[in-house]
Design an enzyme around this catalytic site. Structure first.
Site, PDB file in Angstrom:
ATOM      1  N   CYS A   2       0.863  -1.186   0.000  1.00 54.73           N
ATOM      2  CA  CYS A   2       0.000   0.000   0.000  1.00 54.73           C
ATOM      3  C   CYS A   2       0.901   1.238   0.000  1.00 54.73           C
ATOM      4  O   CYS A   2       2.106   1.149   0.125  1.00 54.73           O
ATOM      5  CB  CYS A   2      -0.855   0.018   1.263  1.00 54.73           C
ATOM      6  SG  CYS A   2      -1.798  -1.483   1.501  1.00 54.73           S
ATOM      7  N   ARG A  27       1.420   1.876  -5.983  1.00 55.80           N
ATOM      8  CA  ARG A  27       1.639   0.846  -4.952  1.00 55.80           C
ATOM      9  C   ARG A  27       0.350   0.116  -4.604  1.00 55.80           C
ATOM     10  O   ARG A  27       0.357  -0.897  -3.911  1.00 55.80           O
ATOM     11  CB  ARG A  27       2.223   1.480  -3.684  1.00 55.80           C
ATOM     12  CG  ARG A  27       3.588   2.117  -3.857  1.00 55.80           C
ATOM     13  CD  ARG A  27       4.031   2.793  -2.582  1.00 55.80           C
ATOM     14  NE  ARG A  27       4.173   1.830  -1.501  1.00 55.80           N
ATOM     15  CZ  ARG A  27       5.254   1.070  -1.319  1.00 55.80           C
ATOM     16  NH1 ARG A  27       6.263   1.178  -2.159  1.00 55.80           N
ATOM     17  NH2 ARG A  27       5.341   0.207  -0.338  1.00 55.80           N
ATOM     18  N   TRP A  75      -3.601  -1.688  -1.271  1.00 52.25           N
ATOM     19  CA  TRP A  75      -3.474  -2.918  -2.048  1.00 52.25           C
ATOM     20  C   TRP A  75      -3.923  -4.019  -1.093  1.00 52.25           C
ATOM     21  O   TRP A  75      -3.198  -4.370  -0.159  1.00 52.25           O
ATOM     22  CB  TRP A  75      -2.040  -3.159  -2.487  1.00 52.25           C
ATOM     23  CG  TRP A  75      -1.891  -4.442  -3.251  1.00 52.25           C
ATOM     24  CD1 TRP A  75      -1.511  -5.655  -2.763  1.00 52.25           C
ATOM     25  CD2 TRP A  75      -2.176  -4.662  -4.626  1.00 52.25           C
ATOM     26  NE1 TRP A  75      -1.523  -6.593  -3.746  1.00 52.25           N
ATOM     27  CE2 TRP A  75      -1.936  -6.029  -4.898  1.00 52.25           C
ATOM     28  CE3 TRP A  75      -2.600  -3.849  -5.651  1.00 52.25           C
ATOM     29  CZ2 TRP A  75      -2.106  -6.575  -6.172  1.00 52.25           C
ATOM     30  CZ3 TRP A  75      -2.766  -4.403  -6.911  1.00 52.25           C
ATOM     31  CH2 TRP A  75      -2.525  -5.742  -7.156  1.00 52.25           C
ATOM     32  N   ASN A 101       0.867  -0.241   6.082  1.00 46.23           N
ATOM     33  CA  ASN A 101       1.286  -1.032   4.921  1.00 46.23           C
ATOM     34  C   ASN A 101       2.036  -2.235   5.481  1.00 46.23           C
ATOM     35  O   ASN A 101       3.011  -2.072   6.215  1.00 46.23           O
ATOM     36  CB  ASN A 101       2.200  -0.209   4.007  1.00 46.23           C
ATOM     37  CG  ASN A 101       2.774  -1.090   2.887  1.00 46.23           C
ATOM     38  OD1 ASN A 101       2.124  -2.029   2.443  1.00 46.23           O
ATOM     39  ND2 ASN A 101       3.994  -0.808   2.473  1.00 46.23           N
ATOM     40  N   GLY A 102       1.563  -3.441   5.161  1.00 42.98           N
ATOM     41  CA  GLY A 102       2.244  -4.645   5.649  1.00 42.98           C
ATOM     42  C   GLY A 102       1.208  -5.704   6.016  1.00 42.98           C
ATOM     43  O   GLY A 102       0.059  -5.626   5.607  1.00 42.98           O
ATOM     44  N   GLU A 486       8.807 -20.488 -19.706  1.00 41.14           N
ATOM     45  CA  GLU A 486       8.639 -19.137 -19.154  1.00 41.14           C
ATOM     46  C   GLU A 486       9.728 -18.204 -19.675  1.00 41.14           C
ATOM     47  O   GLU A 486       9.466 -17.058 -20.043  1.00 41.14           O
ATOM     48  CB  GLU A 486       8.636 -19.188 -17.623  1.00 41.14           C
ATOM     49  CG  GLU A 486       8.591 -17.841 -16.927  1.00 41.14           C
ATOM     50  CD  GLU A 486       7.351 -16.996 -17.265  1.00 41.14           C
ATOM     51  OE1 GLU A 486       6.410 -17.522 -17.888  1.00 41.14           O
ATOM     52  OE2 GLU A 486       7.365 -15.807 -16.933  1.00 41.14           O
ATOM     53  N   LYS A 490       8.922 -14.815 -21.725  1.00 41.58           N
ATOM     54  CA  LYS A 490       9.430 -13.494 -21.307  1.00 41.58           C
ATOM     55  C   LYS A 490      10.161 -12.825 -22.461  1.00 41.58           C
ATOM     56  O   LYS A 490       9.951 -11.654 -22.763  1.00 41.58           O
ATOM     57  CB  LYS A 490      10.372 -13.653 -20.107  1.00 41.58           C
ATOM     58  CG  LYS A 490       9.672 -13.928 -18.814  1.00 41.58           C
ATOM     59  CD  LYS A 490       9.080 -12.697 -18.164  1.00 41.58           C
ATOM     60  CE  LYS A 490       7.603 -12.517 -18.148  1.00 41.58           C
ATOM     61  NZ  LYS A 490       6.654 -13.541 -18.096  1.00 41.58           N
ATOM     62  N   GLU A 493       7.737 -11.898 -25.440  1.00 41.24           N
ATOM     63  CA  GLU A 493       6.666 -10.903 -25.211  1.00 41.24           C
ATOM     64  C   GLU A 493       7.210  -9.504 -24.954  1.00 41.24           C
ATOM     65  O   GLU A 493       6.472  -8.527 -25.085  1.00 41.24           O
ATOM     66  CB  GLU A 493       5.749 -11.347 -24.079  1.00 41.24           C
ATOM     67  CG  GLU A 493       6.331 -11.342 -22.699  1.00 41.24           C
ATOM     68  CD  GLU A 493       5.264 -11.684 -21.654  1.00 41.24           C
ATOM     69  OE1 GLU A 493       4.086 -11.343 -21.826  1.00 41.24           O
ATOM     70  OE2 GLU A 493       5.622 -12.303 -20.643  1.00 41.24           O
ATOM     71  N   HIS A 509      13.535 -34.923 -31.390  1.00 36.09           N
ATOM     72  CA  HIS A 509      12.334 -35.371 -32.143  1.00 36.09           C
ATOM     73  C   HIS A 509      11.868 -34.294 -33.113  1.00 36.09           C
ATOM     74  O   HIS A 509      10.679 -34.131 -33.355  1.00 36.09           O
ATOM     75  CB  HIS A 509      11.225 -35.724 -31.147  1.00 36.09           C
ATOM     76  CG  HIS A 509      11.583 -36.842 -30.237  1.00 36.09           C
ATOM     77  ND1 HIS A 509      11.690 -38.152 -30.651  1.00 36.09           N
ATOM     78  CD2 HIS A 509      11.951 -36.832 -28.923  1.00 36.09           C
ATOM     79  CE1 HIS A 509      12.071 -38.909 -29.643  1.00 36.09           C
ATOM     80  NE2 HIS A 509      12.229 -38.147 -28.582  1.00 36.09           N
ATOM     81  N   LYS A 608      -2.310  -6.138 -19.502  1.00 36.11           N
ATOM     82  CA  LYS A 608      -1.923  -6.733 -18.217  1.00 36.11           C
ATOM     83  C   LYS A 608      -2.917  -7.814 -17.808  1.00 36.11           C
ATOM     84  O   LYS A 608      -2.557  -8.801 -17.231  1.00 36.11           O
ATOM     85  CB  LYS A 608      -1.846  -5.658 -17.127  1.00 36.11           C
ATOM     86  CG  LYS A 608      -1.351  -6.172 -15.782  1.00 36.11           C
ATOM     87  CD  LYS A 608       0.023  -6.786 -15.888  1.00 36.11           C
ATOM     88  CE  LYS A 608       0.472  -7.494 -14.631  1.00 36.11           C
ATOM     89  NZ  LYS A 608       1.691  -8.300 -14.839  1.00 36.11           N
TER      90      LYS A 608
HETATM   91  C1  AGP Z   1       2.721 -12.998 -18.488  1.00 39.49           C
HETATM   92  O1  AGP Z   1       4.007 -12.418 -18.654  1.00 39.49           O
HETATM   93  C2  AGP Z   1       1.777 -12.593 -19.595  1.00 39.49           C
HETATM   94  N1  AGP Z   1       1.591 -11.193 -19.549  1.00 39.49           N
HETATM   95  C3  AGP Z   1       0.499 -13.418 -19.671  1.00 39.49           C
HETATM   96  O2  AGP Z   1       0.868 -14.649 -20.221  1.00 39.49           O
HETATM   97  C4  AGP Z   1      -0.266 -13.698 -18.363  1.00 39.49           C
HETATM   98  O3  AGP Z   1       0.487 -14.579 -17.565  1.00 39.49           O
HETATM   99  C5  AGP Z   1      -1.604 -14.374 -18.718  1.00 39.49           C
HETATM  100  O4  AGP Z   1      -2.360 -13.476 -19.483  1.00 39.49           O
HETATM  101  C6  AGP Z   1      -2.400 -14.811 -17.476  1.00 39.49           C
HETATM  102  O5  AGP Z   1      -2.728 -13.685 -16.709  1.00 39.49           O
HETATM  103  P1  AGP Z   1      -3.302 -13.930 -15.220  1.00 39.49           P
HETATM  104  O6  AGP Z   1      -2.207 -14.562 -14.429  1.00 39.49           O
HETATM  105  O7  AGP Z   1      -3.653 -12.558 -14.718  1.00 39.49           O
HETATM  106  O8  AGP Z   1      -4.500 -14.832 -15.329  1.00 39.49           O
END
Ligand code: AGP
Length: 613
Positions: A2, A27, A75, A101-102, A486, A490, A493, A509, A608
């Site tokens: 927060c 925050r 938050w 905050n905590g 992952e 990263k 994207e 394969h 996001k």
């Molecule tokens: C993660 O780096 C991506 N932005 C994306 O794959 C994300 O993980 C996915 O859209 C799922 O989002 P969520 O965890 O909010 O459900």
């Protein structure tokens, strides 16, 4: 996390509080509130949602002739983001307020004790306990009451206290949550979670240390050690950030800041959930919802993107330590296939935002079929958490960067806690294993904290060499295969380089046809139970002139014989390598993307939270 802010001095306090909260809104933005003292009484305004909704109800109070007050942007960690749960919180008299905050880990016990003494609670938050605890000890001396109250608290707090009985004084206390004072002759005295809130008024700051209390007045401040009771001489530091940099705490991007916040995300997610002496895990909200763990026939993990990678890692952990068969589904596939599930199937949805449309649809279908629904989520009160039977919250704090980093690490932490909990309840792990793995989980935050600067240096060398790559392969085995996925996600994207993650053993394969002198291949090769197999796969790549990068165990001399590009990572329990090995992969993606001039925090085409199909 927060944002908290406080002020006492010659300025009108309401504009100072609102400006400070605006600069701290990154925050947390579930709800907001301010309180100020006017003619001997406390005036409080609170609202749900973003700060703009609070500003809309304040209207003429903006010119209130008050010069002392506190503000908070939330938050949520305990209790949905409602007005009742918004800070500031009051004691029974309404003459004492706190902002916080905590996490107060022992708030349940304290609340019951205070209820027994006649205190009346009006919120679901852990914070409200602090107001009543101070009230309980208050007999005219606010400093003493705050000292006695925080001595009873287990957990983390950055605390602001205002009492109508001491109208010229604010009290600030710090323990494991950031708190900084703004000091400037003639300007009054400020307190805040972070520098941005102070910059419009002063660049002279004093950082409080853990277990320090500051007593603020318009004329100045004094800092006391709660351990010794002695006055502390504090250094006044000059801040040379601009406001935009300050919001990122001096980091160039939110993503990098959030990578460096990962140790705290782990600590906050573990906090209060594991016994440090025995490794026994306590997840009351989950245990109650699941019922008899022996009755669970199968676990279904449903998620998207990075959260799906966390689910893939959890499959290895749950099957190894809880002895339960696990299926992992991409939510957009799950919702359209013929599902064979019922009450004997525990469905766990993993989602940082709690709003992802595909995952949400998945749990609704699972619920229709009678499955128990648990979510692992980072946003209190999000849609998924309101529709689940129970939520295991990650406490990573708001994740601003679109590419998920600290939320992912917190998901892995929560999933490992769940694994230990189910294993302990089903007695599929011994007490020795609980103790070992519990301590390893608690300790990994410090390992990452210590290693991050060195990792960043090692990765910078690789960025120089590989930033112009057109393609990239990431490979891993077993529980580290999802981390290869992952790492590839990263990179693609945020840098827009085409990258793929593969199980190491799968290369031969087909994908091995891609290997040539221009193809970088990053292999995760910790010294674990499949190490030799992983090294054989790397040799296959080397035999075809692939450009090899290795993430491996410190001291493993075999790696340097294979390639010059090795990032050595501390030797930890192999089971937890997915958490540790993710971090250099994040740094590599971040370094290459920034080198290529990409918009790291808001990559093209992404959002996001994907709230559409
Ligand atoms: C993660 O780096 C991506 N932005 C994306 O794959 C994300 O993980 C996915 O859209 C799922 O989002 P969520 O965890 O909010 O459900």
């Amino acid at each position: 996390m927060c944002g908290i802010v406080g002020y006492c001095g010659p300025r009108r306090v309401v504009p100072v509080l609102l400006e400070g909260l605006k600069r701290l809104e990154y925050r947390g933005y579930d709800s907001a509130g301010i309180v100020y003292l006017e003619e001997g009484r406390l005036v409080k305004y609170r609202s749900e949602g973003k700060l703009s909704r609070l500003e809309a109800i304040i209207d003429e109070a903006i010119i209130a002739p008050s010069h002392i007050g506190l503000g908070h942007t939330r938050w949520a960690t305990h209790g949905a983001p409602t007005i009742e749960n918004a800070h500031p919180h009051s004691d029974c008299t309404g003459e004492l307020v706190v902002i916080h905050n905590g996490i107060v880990e022992n708030y349940h016990q304290l609340r019951e004790e205070l209820r027994g003494l006649g205190h009346r609670f009006v919120s679901e938050t852990d914070t409200e306990v602090l107001a009543h605890l101070i009230e309980e000890y208050l007999d005219g001396d606010l400093e003493e009451a705050v000292k006695r109250a925080v001595a009873r608290v287990e957990g983390s707090y950055a605390l602001g206290v205002l009492w109508a009985g001491m109208p010229d004084t604010l009290i600030a206390v710090r323990n494991q949550s950031p708190l900084v004072l703004g000091v400037s002759a003639g300007e009054g005295t400020f307190m805040a979670s972070d520098i941005p809130a102070l910059l419009p008024y002063t660049r002279q700051v004093v950082y409080l240390a853990d277990m320090e209390m500051a007593v603020l007045s318009a004329e100045g401040y004094r800092v006391i050690s709660l351990a010794t009771g002695l006055l502390q001489e504090k250094e006044v530091q000059q801040i040379d950030w601009n406001a935009a940099m300050a919001e990122k705490a001096g980091f160039k991007h939110f993503m990098l800041k959030e990578i460096f916040e990962q140790p705290q995300a782990i600590t906050n997610t573990v906090s209060g959930r594991i016994n440090l002496q025995t490794g026994m895990v306590n997840l009351p909200e989950i245990t109650a919802a699941i019922g008899d763990p022996a009755a669970i026939e199968r676990i279904l993990l449903v998620a998207c993107g990075t959260s799906w990678h966390a689910a893939l890692v959890a499959k290895y952990w749950l099957e190894s330590f809880a002895g339960i068969p696990v299926e992992v589904d991409i939510a957009s596939e799950f919702r359209y296939r013929h599902l064979l599930i019922d009450r004997r199937v525990l469905t766990i949805a993993i989602s940082q935002s709690g709003e992802t449309a595909d995952t949400l649809a998945g749990i609704r279908i699972a619920r229709e079929k009678g499955a128990k629904i648990v979510t692992i989520c980072n946003v209190v009160g999000s849609t998924m958490t309101r529709e689940a039977d129970a939520t295991l919250y990650t406490h990573a704090g708001p994740e601003i960067g679109v590419a998920s980093t600290k939320a992912f690490i917190a998901q892995l932490t929560a999933l490992f806690l769940l694994t230990l909990s189910l294993g302990q309840q089903r007695q599929t792990i011994t007490s020795e294993t609980s103790l070992t793995l519990g301590r390893e989980l608690i300790g990994i935050a410090a390992v990452i904290e210590e290693e991050l600067p060195r990792m960043q240096e090692d990765i910078e060398v690789l960025v120089e060499k590989y930033a112009d790559s057109r393609d990239f392969l990431f490979v891993g085995r077993g529980r580290n295969f999802p981390i290869a996925l992952e790492g590839a996600l990263k990179l693609k994207e945020i840098s827009y380089i085409h990258a793929e993650g593969y199980a190491s053993g799968e290369l031969k394969h087909g994908p091995i046809a891609l290997i040539d002198k221009d193809m970088p291949v990053l292999a995760l090769v910790p010294q674990d139970e499949v190490y030799q197999k992983s090294i054989s796969n790397v040799e296959e790549i080397k035999a075809r002139q692939g450009r090899i990068i290795l993430f491996g165990t410190a001291g493993d001399r075999q790696l340097a014989a294979i390639t010059d590009d090795v990032v050595y990572l501390p030797r930890i329990h192999p089971v937890l390598c997915p958490i540790l090995y993710t971090v250099p992969a994040q740094l590599l993606a971040y370094g290459i993307a920034t080198r290529r001039g990409c918009d790291v925090d808001q990559p093209r085409n992404l959002a996001k939270s994907v709230t559409v199909e």
